[in-house]
Scaffold this motif. Sequence first.
Motif, PDB file in Angstrom:
ATOM      1  N   VAL A   1     -16.027  43.883  97.438  1.00 57.68           N
ATOM      2  CA  VAL A   1     -16.941  42.999  96.712  1.00 57.68           C
ATOM      3  C   VAL A   1     -18.309  43.106  97.369  1.00 57.68           C
ATOM      4  CG1 VAL A   1     -17.421  40.637  95.982  1.00 57.68           C
ATOM      5  CG2 VAL A   1     -15.073  41.443  96.082  1.00 57.68           C
ATOM      6  N   THR A   2     -19.273  43.635  96.632  1.00 52.11           N
ATOM      7  CA  THR A   2     -20.619  43.801  97.167  1.00 52.11           C
ATOM      8  C   THR A   2     -21.418  42.514  96.959  1.00 52.11           C
ATOM      9  OG1 THR A   2     -21.494  44.641  95.085  1.00 52.11           O
ATOM     10  CG2 THR A   2     -20.558  46.262  96.608  1.00 52.11           C
ATOM     11  N   SER A   3     -22.597  42.474  97.546  1.00 44.99           N
ATOM     12  CA  SER A   3     -23.439  41.283  97.394  1.00 44.99           C
ATOM     13  C   SER A   3     -23.884  41.112  95.939  1.00 44.99           C
ATOM     14  CB  SER A   3     -24.648  41.352  98.323  1.00 44.99           C
ATOM     15  OG  SER A   3     -25.428  42.489  98.025  1.00 44.99           O
TER      16      SER A   3
ATOM     17  N   ALA B   1     -14.816  42.472  89.776  1.00 44.77           N
ATOM     18  CA  ALA B   1     -15.496  42.886  91.008  1.00 44.77           C
ATOM     19  C   ALA B   1     -14.550  43.540  92.009  1.00 44.77           C
ATOM     20  CB  ALA B   1     -16.178  41.689  91.649  1.00 44.77           C
TER      21      ALA B   1
ATOM     22  N   ILE C   1     -20.708  36.851  90.176  1.00 42.11           N
ATOM     23  CA  ILE C   1     -19.645  35.837  90.093  1.00 42.11           C
ATOM     24  C   ILE C   1     -20.253  34.434  90.109  1.00 42.11           C
ATOM     25  CG2 ILE C   1     -17.663  34.848  91.314  1.00 42.11           C
ATOM     26  CD1 ILE C   1     -17.089  37.745  92.319  1.00 42.11           C
ATOM     27  N   VAL C   2     -21.178  34.201  91.026  1.00 44.24           N
ATOM     28  CA  VAL C   2     -21.805  32.870  91.132  1.00 44.24           C
ATOM     29  C   VAL C   2     -22.569  32.535  89.856  1.00 44.24           C
ATOM     30  CG1 VAL C   2     -23.566  31.552  92.368  1.00 44.24           C
ATOM     31  CG2 VAL C   2     -21.889  32.901  93.642  1.00 44.24           C
TER      32      VAL C   2
ATOM     33  N   ALA D   1     -14.578  37.861  89.098  1.00 47.40           N
ATOM     34  CA  ALA D   1     -13.984  38.256  90.375  1.00 47.40           C
ATOM     35  C   ALA D   1     -12.967  39.372  90.195  1.00 47.40           C
ATOM     36  CB  ALA D   1     -13.332  37.047  91.043  1.00 47.40           C
TER      37      ALA D   1
ATOM     38  N   GLU E   1     -22.134  41.937  93.292  1.00 48.40           N
ATOM     39  CA  GLU E   1     -20.986  41.398  92.559  1.00 48.40           C
ATOM     40  C   GLU E   1     -20.794  39.915  92.871  1.00 48.40           C
ATOM     41  OE1 GLU E   1     -18.325  45.476  92.235  1.00 48.40           O
ATOM     42  OE2 GLU E   1     -18.166  44.223  94.024  1.00 48.40           O
ATOM     43  N   THR E   2     -21.072  39.523  94.109  1.00 45.64           N
ATOM     44  CA  THR E   2     -20.982  38.110  94.473  1.00 45.64           C
ATOM     45  C   THR E   2     -21.993  37.282  93.688  1.00 45.64           C
ATOM     46  OG1 THR E   2     -20.268  38.709  96.695  1.00 45.64           O
ATOM     47  CG2 THR E   2     -21.084  36.479  96.389  1.00 45.64           C
TER      48      THR E   2
END
Length: 67
Positions: free
Chosen positions: A31-33, A25, A39-40, A22, A35-36
Amino acid sequence: MIRISSFAKAIVAGLAAGATAAVTAVQDQVVTSGETVTIVLAVLGALGITYAVPNRQPDRVTPGQGL
């Protein structure tokens, strides 16, 4: 010696991996999709790997006998 469960270690590892991803990112403050998703995946990967690896058993050394 303090015994830490595999579950507790997995939670800490997941939080650390998620926080690291995070922070990376949000360097550009957006925070782009993609990058999300990163993170997940970092959180889930750290949780799964840390939980799957067993805790190392301490070596048994008799006090006063050295190695």
